[in-house]
Every structure is written in C-alpha cells, then in structure tokens.
Design a protein around this motif. Sequence first.
Motif, PDB file in Angstrom:
ATOM      1  N   SER A  53      24.193 -11.073  -5.803  1.00 53.31           N
ATOM      2  CA  SER A  53      23.200 -11.646  -4.887  1.00 53.31           C
ATOM      3  C   SER A  53      22.563 -10.557  -4.028  1.00 53.31           C
ATOM      4  CB  SER A  53      23.829 -12.728  -4.020  1.00 53.31           C
ATOM      5  OG  SER A  53      24.822 -12.171  -3.181  1.00 53.31           O
ATOM      6  N   TYR A  54      23.324  -9.532  -3.618  1.00 52.25           N
ATOM      7  CA  TYR A  54      22.735  -8.413  -2.884  1.00 52.25           C
ATOM      8  C   TYR A  54      21.682  -7.703  -3.726  1.00 52.25           C
ATOM      9  CZ  TYR A  54      26.243  -8.539   0.862  1.00 52.25           C
ATOM     10  OH  TYR A  54      27.012  -8.901   1.919  1.00 52.25           O
ATOM     11  N   ILE A  55      21.975  -7.512  -4.996  1.00 55.64           N
ATOM     12  CA  ILE A  55      21.023  -6.852  -5.882  1.00 55.64           C
ATOM     13  C   ILE A  55      19.739  -7.680  -5.998  1.00 55.64           C
ATOM     14  CG2 ILE A  55      20.600  -6.178  -8.278  1.00 55.64           C
ATOM     15  CD1 ILE A  55      23.595  -5.421  -8.392  1.00 55.64           C
ATOM     16  N   LEU A  56      19.882  -8.992  -6.155  1.00 56.47           N
ATOM     17  CA  LEU A  56      18.698  -9.846  -6.257  1.00 56.47           C
ATOM     18  C   LEU A  56      17.871  -9.839  -4.981  1.00 56.47           C
ATOM     19  CD1 LEU A  56      19.988 -12.995  -8.158  1.00 56.47           C
ATOM     20  CD2 LEU A  56      18.543 -11.163  -9.023  1.00 56.47           C
ATOM     21  N   VAL A  57      18.529  -9.905  -3.835  1.00 57.37           N
ATOM     22  CA  VAL A  57      17.812  -9.892  -2.563  1.00 57.37           C
ATOM     23  C   VAL A  57      17.098  -8.559  -2.373  1.00 57.37           C
ATOM     24  CG1 VAL A  57      18.145  -9.875  -0.046  1.00 57.37           C
ATOM     25  CG2 VAL A  57      19.249 -11.619  -1.446  1.00 57.37           C
ATOM     26  N   TYR A  58      17.748  -7.463  -2.749  1.00 55.77           N
ATOM     27  CA  TYR A  58      17.104  -6.157  -2.614  1.00 55.77           C
ATOM     28  C   TYR A  58      15.888  -6.045  -3.518  1.00 55.77           C
ATOM     29  CZ  TYR A  58      16.315  -1.175  -2.525  1.00 55.77           C
ATOM     30  OH  TYR A  58      15.740   0.048  -2.392  1.00 55.77           O
ATOM     31  N   ARG A  59      15.964  -6.612  -4.712  1.00 55.26           N
ATOM     32  CA  ARG A  59      14.809  -6.572  -5.619  1.00 55.26           C
ATOM     33  C   ARG A  59      13.633  -7.358  -5.056  1.00 55.26           C
ATOM     34  NH1 ARG A  59      17.457  -7.442 -11.578  1.00 55.26           N
ATOM     35  NH2 ARG A  59      18.491  -5.424 -11.670  1.00 55.26           N
ATOM     36  N   VAL A  60      13.917  -8.453  -4.395  1.00 58.64           N
ATOM     37  CA  VAL A  60      12.844  -9.288  -3.867  1.00 58.64           C
ATOM     38  C   VAL A  60      12.265  -8.702  -2.580  1.00 58.64           C
ATOM     39  CG1 VAL A  60      12.318 -11.548  -2.879  1.00 58.64           C
ATOM     40  CG2 VAL A  60      13.718 -11.385  -4.927  1.00 58.64           C
ATOM     41  N   PHE A  61      13.141  -8.282  -1.660  1.00 61.92           N
ATOM     42  CA  PHE A  61      12.678  -7.850  -0.347  1.00 61.92           C
ATOM     43  C   PHE A  61      12.687  -6.339  -0.143  1.00 61.92           C
ATOM     44  CE2 PHE A  61      14.423 -12.137   0.465  1.00 61.92           C
ATOM     45  CZ  PHE A  61      13.243 -12.743   0.828  1.00 61.92           C
ATOM     46  N   GLY A  62      13.154  -5.591  -1.112  1.00 61.67           N
ATOM     47  CA  GLY A  62      13.240  -4.140  -0.975  1.00 61.67           C
ATOM     48  C   GLY A  62      11.888  -3.475  -1.059  1.00 61.67           C
ATOM     49  N   LYS A  63      11.884  -2.161  -0.812  1.00 61.47           N
ATOM     50  CA  LYS A  63      10.641  -1.403  -0.906  1.00 61.47           C
ATOM     51  C   LYS A  63      10.175  -1.341  -2.332  1.00 61.47           C
ATOM     52  CE  LYS A  63      10.043   1.912   2.729  1.00 61.47           C
ATOM     53  NZ  LYS A  63      10.172   3.292   3.150  1.00 61.47           N
ATOM     54  N   LYS A  64       8.889  -1.478  -2.486  1.00 62.44           N
ATOM     55  CA  LYS A  64       8.284  -1.383  -3.810  1.00 62.44           C
ATOM     56  C   LYS A  64       7.502  -0.086  -3.882  1.00 62.44           C
ATOM     57  CE  LYS A  64       7.972  -6.296  -4.612  1.00 62.44           C
ATOM     58  NZ  LYS A  64       8.220  -7.011  -3.411  1.00 62.44           N
ATOM     59  N   GLU A  65       7.352   0.430  -5.074  1.00 55.07           N
ATOM     60  CA  GLU A  65       6.618   1.683  -5.259  1.00 55.07           C
ATOM     61  C   GLU A  65       5.156   1.529  -4.872  1.00 55.07           C
ATOM     62  OE1 GLU A  65       7.734   4.681  -6.120  1.00 55.07           O
ATOM     63  OE2 GLU A  65       9.769   3.894  -6.082  1.00 55.07           O
ATOM     64  N   SER A  66       4.584   0.357  -5.048  1.00 61.98           N
ATOM     65  CA  SER A  66       3.173   0.147  -4.741  1.00 61.98           C
ATOM     66  C   SER A  66       2.921   0.041  -3.236  1.00 61.98           C
ATOM     67  CB  SER A  66       2.671  -1.115  -5.433  1.00 61.98           C
ATOM     68  OG  SER A  66       3.378  -2.241  -4.956  1.00 61.98           O
ATOM     69  N   ASP A  67       3.981  -0.120  -2.427  1.00 61.67           N
ATOM     70  CA  ASP A  67       3.819  -0.234  -0.986  1.00 61.67           C
ATOM     71  C   ASP A  67       3.528   1.108  -0.321  1.00 61.67           C
ATOM     72  OD1 ASP A  67       4.235  -2.908  -1.151  1.00 61.67           O
ATOM     73  OD2 ASP A  67       6.310  -2.852  -0.458  1.00 61.67           O
ATOM     74  N   HIS A  68       3.827   2.197  -0.999  1.00 59.64           N
ATOM     75  CA  HIS A  68       3.600   3.510  -0.421  1.00 59.64           C
ATOM     76  C   HIS A  68       2.102   3.804  -0.428  1.00 59.64           C
ATOM     77  CE1 HIS A  68       7.819   4.366  -0.361  1.00 59.64           C
ATOM     78  NE2 HIS A  68       7.916   4.040  -1.640  1.00 59.64           N
ATOM     79  N   THR A  69       1.600   4.209   0.729  1.00 57.07           N
ATOM     80  CA  THR A  69       0.189   4.578   0.817  1.00 57.07           C
ATOM     81  C   THR A  69       0.090   6.073   1.005  1.00 57.07           C
ATOM     82  OG1 THR A  69       0.173   4.214   3.190  1.00 57.07           O
ATOM     83  CG2 THR A  69      -0.495   2.359   1.786  1.00 57.07           C
ATOM     84  N   ASP A  70      -0.884   6.632   0.440  1.00 57.43           N
ATOM     85  CA  ASP A  70      -1.124   8.061   0.573  1.00 57.43           C
ATOM     86  C   ASP A  70      -1.890   8.285   1.870  1.00 57.43           C
ATOM     87  OD1 ASP A  70      -2.702  10.589  -1.515  1.00 57.43           O
ATOM     88  OD2 ASP A  70      -1.275  10.731   0.128  1.00 57.43           O
ATOM     89  N   ASP A  71      -1.356   9.134   2.739  1.00 58.96           N
ATOM     90  CA  ASP A  71      -2.007   9.382   4.021  1.00 58.96           C
ATOM     91  C   ASP A  71      -3.369  10.027   3.848  1.00 58.96           C
ATOM     92  OD1 ASP A  71       1.160  10.211   5.523  1.00 58.96           O
ATOM     93  OD2 ASP A  71       0.104   8.291   5.420  1.00 58.96           O
ATOM     94  N   ALA A  72      -3.560  10.756   2.795  1.00 61.95           N
ATOM     95  CA  ALA A  72      -4.841  11.431   2.561  1.00 61.95           C
ATOM     96  C   ALA A  72      -5.949  10.421   2.293  1.00 61.95           C
ATOM     97  CB  ALA A  72      -4.721  12.403   1.395  1.00 61.95           C
TER      98      ALA A  72
END
Length: 78
Positions: A53-72
């Motif tokens: 259940s921890y793994i599932l919750v982390y997959r749903v609410f964890g950081k996603k690669e697309s959430d990272h924004t490039d400061d430039a």
Amino acid sequence: MKIKRIFAIIAVVLLMALYGSTIVFAMSDSPNAVYMFKASIFCTVIIPIILYSYILVYRVFGKKESDHTDDAKDIPKK
C-alpha cells in the motif's frame, strides 16, 4: 535504482525471518508459543500488505518526472 534493490533484499530477509519464526513458534512447547505464533502469522500477512500500500500511495502522490520545470524556461528573454 540501487536503493530499490537494497530495500527489496531487506524485505526478502524480513519475510524469511517471519516465516522462520512462524515455524519455530508452531513447534515450540512454551506456554506463550500460541500467542507468539498468532502474532507471527499476523505480521507475515500484514507487513507485505502495508508495504504494497505504501508503494501504491507513493506512485499516486509521489513526484513525477513531468512535474520538474526547467528554471531557464521561466526566465523571460530580452
């Protein structure tokens, strides 16, 4: 990736210890063996469920690669 492998090995060792303790408690002749056996069976079932259940919750609410924004990209060009 290496940290996942370490956690997987720890989980396997933990489950093997729980299975081993369940067998020892089942064959023990101690007056408290029944209670320890029940606790061991409970932990053998509940711990993997909680970890999954921890793994599932982390997959749903964890950081996603697309959430990272490039400061430039955020800096306006002149």
